[in-house]
Write a protein that holds these residues in place. Structure first.
Motif, mmCIF file in Angstrom:
data_model
loop_
_atom_site.group_PDB
_atom_site.id
_atom_site.type_symbol
_atom_site.label_atom_id
_atom_site.label_comp_id
_atom_site.label_asym_id
_atom_site.label_seq_id
_atom_site.Cartn_x
_atom_site.Cartn_y
_atom_site.Cartn_z
ATOM 1 N N ALA A 66 4.920 11.235 0.123
ATOM 2 C CA ALA A 66 3.666 10.212 0.335
ATOM 3 C C ALA A 66 3.042 10.363 1.577
ATOM 4 C CB ALA A 66 4.416 8.664 0.012
ATOM 5 N N SER A 67 4.308 10.572 2.697
ATOM 6 C CA SER A 67 3.761 10.825 4.133
ATOM 7 C C SER A 67 2.763 12.174 4.011
ATOM 8 C CB SER A 67 4.703 10.742 4.976
ATOM 9 O OG SER A 67 4.456 11.224 6.244
ATOM 10 N N ARG B 187 -1.582 11.705 12.449
ATOM 11 C CA ARG B 187 -2.402 12.208 11.666
ATOM 12 C C ARG B 187 -4.004 11.846 12.392
ATOM 13 N NH1 ARG B 187 -0.538 8.300 7.206
ATOM 14 N NH2 ARG B 187 -1.516 6.474 7.768
ATOM 15 N N ARG C 119 8.604 11.615 9.669
ATOM 16 C CA ARG C 119 7.733 10.936 9.017
ATOM 17 C C ARG C 119 6.839 10.084 9.778
ATOM 18 N NH1 ARG C 119 9.826 7.710 4.003
ATOM 19 N NH2 ARG C 119 8.193 5.985 4.515
ATOM 20 N N ASP D 280 2.928 10.269 10.351
ATOM 21 C CA ASP D 280 2.030 9.137 10.170
ATOM 22 C C ASP D 280 1.250 8.547 11.529
ATOM 23 O OD1 ASP D 280 3.304 9.085 7.727
ATOM 24 O OD2 ASP D 280 4.368 7.426 8.058
ATOM 25 N N ARG E 172 0.347 0.547 6.833
ATOM 26 C CA ARG E 172 0.266 1.386 8.268
ATOM 27 C C ARG E 172 -0.787 1.145 8.710
ATOM 28 N NH1 ARG E 172 4.697 2.328 5.985
ATOM 29 N NH2 ARG E 172 5.838 4.153 6.230
ATOM 30 N N ASP E 173 -2.074 0.907 8.137
ATOM 31 C CA ASP E 173 -3.543 0.789 8.586
ATOM 32 C C ASP E 173 -4.105 -0.321 8.095
ATOM 33 O OD1 ASP E 173 -3.486 1.591 5.877
ATOM 34 O OD2 ASP E 173 -5.351 3.231 6.125
ATOM 35 N N MET E 174 -3.198 -1.283 7.610
ATOM 36 C CA MET E 174 -3.919 -2.513 6.902
ATOM 37 C C MET E 174 -4.895 -3.309 7.910
ATOM 38 S SD MET E 174 -3.089 -2.615 3.940
ATOM 39 C CE MET E 174 -3.057 -0.803 3.960
ATOM 40 N N ARG F 282 -7.233 9.322 1.303
ATOM 41 C CA ARG F 282 -7.084 7.772 1.768
ATOM 42 C C ARG F 282 -8.348 7.119 1.273
ATOM 43 N NH1 ARG F 282 -2.915 7.265 4.957
ATOM 44 N NH2 ARG F 282 -3.648 5.494 5.471
ATOM 45 N N TYR G 174 0.609 5.093 -2.187
ATOM 46 C CA TYR G 174 0.702 6.688 -1.747
ATOM 47 C C TYR G 174 1.872 7.105 -2.461
ATOM 48 C CZ TYR G 174 -2.984 5.466 1.661
ATOM 49 O OH TYR G 174 -4.215 5.426 2.395
ATOM 50 N N ARG G 175 3.098 6.419 -2.497
ATOM 51 C CA ARG G 175 4.168 7.007 -3.243
ATOM 52 C C ARG G 175 3.738 7.311 -4.717
ATOM 53 N NH1 ARG G 175 9.459 5.949 -1.117
ATOM 54 N NH2 ARG G 175 9.176 4.961 1.271
ATOM 55 N N SER H 53 0.714 -1.297 -0.099
ATOM 56 C CA SER H 53 -0.180 0.094 0.011
ATOM 57 C C SER H 53 0.865 1.155 -0.232
ATOM 58 C CB SER H 53 -0.700 -0.095 1.150
ATOM 59 O OG SER H 53 -0.248 -0.010 2.333
ATOM 60 N N GLY H 54 2.098 1.524 0.551
ATOM 61 C CA GLY H 54 2.789 2.260 0.595
ATOM 62 C C GLY H 54 3.165 2.568 -0.945
ATOM 63 N N ALA I 96 -0.707 11.590 2.417
ATOM 64 C CA ALA I 96 -1.626 10.441 3.066
ATOM 65 C C ALA I 96 -2.059 10.936 4.421
ATOM 66 C CB ALA I 96 -0.524 9.311 3.692
HETATM 67 O O1 DC Z 1 5.689 2.042 3.509
HETATM 68 P P1 DC Z 1 6.182 3.368 2.742
HETATM 69 O O2 DC Z 1 7.390 3.880 3.175
HETATM 70 O O3 DC Z 1 6.290 2.955 1.214
HETATM 71 O O4 DC Z 1 5.269 4.261 2.663
HETATM 72 C C1 DC Z 1 5.158 5.611 2.466
HETATM 73 C C2 DC Z 1 4.536 6.670 2.918
HETATM 74 O O5 DC Z 1 2.926 6.256 2.604
HETATM 75 C C3 DC Z 1 4.211 6.599 4.338
HETATM 76 O O6 DC Z 1 5.201 7.425 5.179
HETATM 77 C C4 DC Z 1 2.854 6.999 5.004
HETATM 78 C C5 DC Z 1 1.992 6.382 3.635
HETATM 79 N N1 DC Z 1 1.316 5.394 3.863
HETATM 80 C C6 DC Z 1 0.182 5.396 4.479
HETATM 81 O O7 DC Z 1 -0.034 6.519 4.871
HETATM 82 N N2 DC Z 1 -0.735 4.261 4.834
HETATM 83 C C7 DC Z 1 -0.278 3.230 4.198
HETATM 84 N N3 DC Z 1 -1.128 2.192 4.386
HETATM 85 C C8 DC Z 1 0.776 2.973 3.669
HETATM 86 C C9 DC Z 1 1.575 4.121 3.555
#
Ligand code: DC
Length: 234
Positions: A101-102, A189, A182, A186, A132-134, A111, A41-42, A37-38, A105
């Motif tokens: 991305a952060s 928020r 970051r 993260d 992060r929120d799976m 989202r 967002y990236r 999922s990152g 996000a």
């Molecule tokens: O895991 P990553 O470093 O590739 O994620 C990059 C950014 O994306 C992370 O700092 C916050 C956001 N992100 C998020 O908010 N929710 C997720 N499920 C995955 C990533």
């Protein structure tokens, strides 16, 4: 099989905890789908940077998010990310793109725009979801939730080593500062903050190597899904 009957393993936590490595291992060994999922967002962040959008403008970034086609393609042992057909696998891995991305996000409409896309990855025979929120928001009913942590110092050291291996030089000091910034964004928020789900199993990987993390998580998977033939491959 109804989609909700498809087993999901969620692995959440900050970057540099070994999440990506353990998720790729599980997905590949089990033959299950993988959601990074990152990377979603990236990819949105990269598109926003290219379009020179104000990253703090929630509605503009959400509108952009809805207009993008983001796909993943298996490329050998890795996964390629395609943004509107363009291979952005390398470009989205930069520190700057991670920070952007952060930032994007934090916006609830961004989202929301990514929620259905993430849930669509829940397909037979199973899904390993990295983020992060799976476990808290995207797949709250997942039968196995893991949350990995490690000290910021150890995570910066791992990230530094990873970059050196890729031939990219970045100072350990800058990486540490980025990680702290970051993490705070993260975690603090208001929508879907990074935190373990109440039913997640938390593993501190600070003193563990990749093999040890893999072993611990594999043990949890075997315990949670006894009798499934694919689990025997772990
Ligand atoms: O895991 P990553 O470093 O590739 O994620 C990059 C950014 O994306 C992370 O700092 C916050 C956001 N992100 C998020 O908010 N929710 C997720 N499920 C995955 C990533």
């Amino acid at each position: 099989m109804a989609e909700t009957d498809v087993p999901v393993i969620t692995v959440d936590g900050p970057g540099g905890t070994g999440k990506g490595t353990v998720c790729s291992y599980l997905a590949e060994t089990l033959g299950w789908h993988l959601l990074d999922s990152g990377a979603l967002y990236r990819a949105v962040a990269l598109a926003a940077l290219h379009a020179r959008l104000d990253l703090d403008d929630a509605s503009m970034v959400a509108e952009l998010t809805n207009s993008l086609t983001i796909r993943f393609r298996v490329a050998g042992a890795d996964m390629a990310t395609l943004l509107d057909g363009e291979d952005v696998t390398g470009a989205i891995r930069s520190e700057d793109c991670g920070s952007a991305a952060s930032r994007i996000a934090v916006h609830p409409p961004v989202r929301r725009a990514l929620l259905a896309r993430q849930r669509a990855f829940q397909r037979p025979p199973g899904l390993v979801a990295d983020g992060r929120d799976m476990g808290t928001v995207v797949f709250p009913d997942a039968p196995l939730k893991v949350y990995l942590t490690a000290t910021p110092e150890e995570r910066a050291r791992r990230r530094h080593k990873q970059l050196i291996e890729k031939g990219i030089s970045d100072s350990l000091q800058r990486l540490s500062a980025n990680i702290v910034e970051r993490d705070a964004r993260d975690r603090e928020r208001s929508t879907s903050p990074m935190k373990p789900a109440p039913d997640a199993i938390v593993i501190d990987t600070t003193t563990l190597n990749v093999g040890e993390v893999r072993k611990r998580v594999s043990g949890l998977v075997r315990g949670r899904f006894p009798g499934r033939p694919d689990i025997g491959r772990l």
